[in-house]
Design an enzyme around this catalytic site. Sequence first.
Site, short mmCIF file in Angstrom:
data_model
loop_
_atom_site.label_atom_id
_atom_site.label_comp_id
_atom_site.label_asym_id
_atom_site.label_seq_id
_atom_site.Cartn_x
_atom_site.Cartn_y
_atom_site.Cartn_z
CG ASP A 1 13.69 61.89 34.69
OD1 ASP A 1 13.76 62.77 34.82
OD2 ASP A 1 14.88 60.98 33.88
CG HIS A 2 11.59 63.94 39.89
ND1 HIS A 2 12.64 63.33 39.73
CD2 HIS A 2 11.53 65.22 40.50
CE1 HIS A 2 13.71 64.21 40.42
NE2 HIS A 2 13.41 65.13 40.11
CE LYS B 1 13.10 68.72 38.45
NZ LYS B 1 12.62 68.95 39.77
CG HIS C 1 17.22 63.71 37.49
ND1 HIS C 1 15.68 62.68 37.00
CD2 HIS C 1 17.50 63.25 37.91
CE1 HIS C 1 15.62 61.63 37.53
NE2 HIS C 1 16.12 62.34 38.99
C1 BG6 Z 1 16.73 61.99 42.51
C2 BG6 Z 1 18.14 61.62 42.39
O1 BG6 Z 1 16.05 61.53 41.59
O2 BG6 Z 1 16.22 63.02 42.53
C3 BG6 Z 1 17.98 62.48 44.05
O3 BG6 Z 1 18.02 59.87 43.26
C4 BG6 Z 1 18.02 64.04 44.15
O4 BG6 Z 1 19.57 61.88 44.59
C5 BG6 Z 1 17.07 64.52 42.99
O5 BG6 Z 1 18.78 64.28 45.24
C6 BG6 Z 1 16.88 65.83 42.36
O6 BG6 Z 1 15.56 65.83 42.46
P1 BG6 Z 1 15.28 67.25 42.69
O7 BG6 Z 1 13.66 67.29 41.74
O8 BG6 Z 1 15.57 68.37 43.94
O9 BG6 Z 1 16.43 68.72 41.56
#
Ligand code: BG6
Length: 526
Positions: A191-192, A196, A254
Site C-alpha cells: 500500500d504505497h 510516505k 489507504h
Molecule cells: C491510488 C488510487 O491508489 O492512490 C488513485 O488508485 C489515487 O486513484 C492515488 O489517485 C492517490 O495516491 P497519492 O499518493 O497521490 O495520494
Amino acid sequence: MTEIVQEQGQQDSPCVMVIFGASGDLTKRKLIPALCNLAKGRLLSQQFAVIGFSYDSMTTEAFRAQLSKDIKEFASEPVDSKLWDWFLERIYYVQGDFQDSAAYQKLKVQIAAAEKAHSTQGNRFFYLAVSPKFFAPVAQQLGQAGLTEEADGKWARVIVEKPFGRDLDSAKELNRELKKILDEHQIYRIDHYLGKETVQNLMVFRFANSIAEPLWNRNFIDSVQITAAETVGVEQRGGYYETSGALRDMVPNHLFQLLSLTAMEPPISFDADAVRDKQAEILHAVQVPKPEDVMSMAVRGQYGQGATGAERLPAYRTEPMVSAASNTETYAALRLEIDNWRWAGVPFYLRTGKRLSRRTTEIAIQFRRSPFVLFRNTKIADLQTNRLVIHIQPDEGISLRFGAKVPGAVMQLGLVSMEFDYARDFGRSHSTGYERLLHDCMIGDATLFQRADMVEAGWRVIQPVLDVWQATPAKQFPNYAAGTWGPAEADELLARDGRAWRKIEEGQPSSAAVPAAVGRATAGVQ
Ligand code: BG6
C-alpha cells in the site's frame, strides 16, 4: 538545527528483483527511480539485478535504452552517470505472456544467468505491477516453475499491488489462491501510503514522545477527521475507476492505514507482527455498519462540471471511458466508530474524493474543549482550541493549534499554531515513496505491508456500504461541482453531530505562514 538521535543500522541483501508488467508506468515513474535512490544511499546490495518481464516485445538492450531515457524524465534529481552505468549492467528483460508456462521457463533461465553474473545468492522477489486479474495466475505460474521455493536459506517473496480484491469475498478468494502457492511470510501486499514519510512518522510521533500518548484517548479527544482530497479527476483511468469508485479505491486500503496507525494500541516492539497485530486489532474493532444505518453514516458524491479559476473542469460523466449515465462515486465520506476502551464514543470521520478544491491528505485530531468557567461569554465553537493536524501531503508536517491571549487591555482569545515542517527541519526529500517499501521487502521486514487478516478486516467494514450503494443507485448524481469540497450531504453528516469538517485552507505547515492570531474570539472577562 535538527539533531538525529538514532539511526538504524544500514542493511542490504543480495537478490534478483523481477518486475511483472515492466513496460508499464510504475516501473519508469517509481520503481527504477526508487532503486537508484537506494543505490545512491548505499542501501542496495552490490549483488543485485533486476529483470523486467512483460508482454511487449523488446530486447534487454532496448529495455535498457528506454529506461535510460525515462530516468532523465522521472528521477526527481539527476542520477550520477557512474551509478546509472552500474545499474544498467544489471537490468534485463524477458518478453512473455503472464499465462504462458513456456515464458516462465525463459524467465527461469534469465534468473539463473543473473544470479550467476551478479552473485545474488538465489534470493529473489517478484513485483506484480499487473492488472489484478493476473495476481493469482502469475503466482501459480511462478509456483509451477519452482520459482517460489525457499530452501537452504534462500528467500522468495512476492509483492502484490492494489486493489487486493474488489470486496470481502474476492479478497478472501485471492488470499486463498495465493496461499496455495506461497506462505503468508512470502506475500507482501503493498500500500504505497505506507511508503510516505509522514505516515511512518505517525508511529514515531505517538510512541517516541511521552506527551502524546496520555492524551490519545476518549478522555481528551473529541473526534478525528481523516481527509484524502485530490484535485485531479480520473484522468485516463476511467475504465478502471468505473469498476471501482472512490470507496473501493481509497478507503479499505489507504484511509484505513491512516486510521489504524492513528488509533492502534502501542505495539510491544517494531517487529512486523507486533505492529500489524495492533493494526489488525483496530480494524476488527471498527463497528461494521448495519445496512439500515448506511444511508446515515456514509455519503457518496460524483463531480459535475466546475471550474478552478479560469480553467473549466469537465463532469465525471464526460471523462474518457466513463459512461454518460455513470453511477460511480468519485467522493465518499464515512462516520465510523471504534468499539474499544480507548475510543468508545469518539467518531472518526473519513472523506476522500477526486476534483476537490485542494490536494491534501491529513489527519486532524480535535481535542475536547476546555471547561467553560473562565470563558462564559465565548461561543462554543470558538472554544474548540486544541487541534493537532498531521499533514501527510503535499506539505509534510505537524501543526498544533492552541488558544493564546491576544495582547491588549481586554481579554481576547486568539488561535495560534505551532508547526513542524519536514522540508524545513530535515531538508527536502527526493524519495519516490517506494524506497523504504522495496528495501523492506529485500531485507524481509513486512511491517509496512498488509497481512491477509488486515485486508479482510478492512473490506468487512465497508462491505455493507458497497452492498447498500449498489442496491440503491444514487439518484442525485452529479451532486458536487468539480473544484469544490464535495456534496452538501457530507457537511450534514458532521452537522448532525454538531461538528464541521476542518477548513483545509486554514493552518497549513509553515510553508504558508500562519497569522499570529486567527479566528479571534472574545473571551468573557470575569
Ligand atoms: C491510488 C488510487 O491508489 O492512490 C488513485 O488508485 C489515487 O486513484 C492515488 O489517485 C492517490 O495516491 P497519492 O499518493 O497521490 O495520494
